[in-house]
Design a protein around this motif. Structure first.
Motif, PDB file in Angstrom:
ATOM      1  N   ASN A   1      -3.625  -7.331   1.466  1.00 52.45           N
ATOM      2  CA  ASN A   1      -2.720  -6.195   1.292  1.00 52.45           C
ATOM      3  C   ASN A   1      -1.304  -6.519   1.738  1.00 52.45           C
ATOM      4  OD1 ASN A   1      -4.115  -3.936   0.101  1.00 52.45           O
ATOM      5  ND2 ASN A   1      -5.398  -3.940   1.923  1.00 52.45           N
TER       6      ASN A   1
ATOM      7  N   VAL B   1      -8.977  -8.339   4.181  1.00 52.43           N
ATOM      8  CA  VAL B   1      -8.469  -7.220   3.387  1.00 52.43           C
ATOM      9  C   VAL B   1      -7.042  -6.891   3.807  1.00 52.43           C
ATOM     10  CG1 VAL B   1      -8.775  -4.768   2.859  1.00 52.43           C
ATOM     11  CG2 VAL B   1     -10.772  -6.278   2.982  1.00 52.43           C
TER      12      VAL B   1
ATOM     13  N   ASP C   1      -6.597  -2.208  -5.170  1.00 48.63           N
ATOM     14  CA  ASP C   1      -7.300  -2.473  -3.925  1.00 48.63           C
ATOM     15  C   ASP C   1      -8.564  -1.627  -3.832  1.00 48.63           C
ATOM     16  OD1 ASP C   1      -7.845  -3.524  -1.454  1.00 48.63           O
ATOM     17  OD2 ASP C   1      -6.255  -2.461  -0.402  1.00 48.63           O
TER      18      ASP C   1
ATOM     19  N   PHE D   1     -12.250  -3.917  -6.874  1.00 54.24           N
ATOM     20  CA  PHE D   1     -11.083  -4.738  -6.530  1.00 54.24           C
ATOM     21  C   PHE D   1     -10.660  -5.483  -7.782  1.00 54.24           C
ATOM     22  CE2 PHE D   1      -9.177  -8.752  -5.255  1.00 54.24           C
ATOM     23  CZ  PHE D   1      -8.287  -8.370  -4.265  1.00 54.24           C
TER      24      PHE D   1
END
Length: 160
Positions: free
Chosen positions: A13, A9, A32, A49
């Motif tokens: 990002n 994750v 996100d 997502f």
């Protein structure tokens, strides 16, 4: 520049953040998980997502061929996160499929697809005549919401 982290994750990002302000960014849309914003992502929950990727070559192909036929195909169950990969294809002048955009999401319903299609349309201004999809109504409903009713709707049945 590579932004790797042991946490996937965090890596995604960092990757998106590193790309999104570049002129040649392939990031078309990124929602996100743990983000809830009904104005930006109507109908999406905090845990959802959604990532839409389209590089410059894909965008050019979609602009050139996207007013004819587009196809949408999902690849299911290919990762540990429960995300599916949708590939938006255009048919080129030889009537061969060219992957014009990728949609990665935990949802494959009309809400997520409508957001993805709207973002793609904003970048390309296409209005496809023909939609080729599997027998899922969510694909057709999202397409109809963003691009209008297609002149033709071709349905294929996946072999399972």
């Amino acid at each position: 520049m590579v932004f790797w982290d042991s946490n996937d994750v965090v890596s995604v990002n960092k990757w998106v953040e590193g790309l999104k302000n570049r002129e040649d960014s392939p990031i078309v849309l990124f929602k996100d998980q743990n983000i809830f914003d009904e104005n930006l992502y109507p109908g999406m929950k905090a845990e959802d997502f959604l990532l839409v990727i389209m590089n410059a070559s894909q965008k050019d192909m979609l602009k050139f061929y996207g007013n004819d036929t587009i196809c949408l195909d999902f690849t299911h169950g290919m990762n540990a996160y429960g995300f599916d990969l949708a590939t938006l294809l255009v048919l080129d002048d030889k009537r061969e499929g060219f992957p014009a955009a990728f949609i990665l999401s935990n949802r494959q319903d009309s809400t997520a697809l409508t957001l993805a299609f709207a973002a793609i349309k904003e970048h390309t201004c296409i209005s496809p005549r023909v939609l080729m999809i599997d027998d899922s109504e969510s694909f057709f409903n999202a397409r109809k919401t963003v691009f209008g009713i297609p002149e033709k709707r071709l349905v294929y049945m996946a072999c399972r």
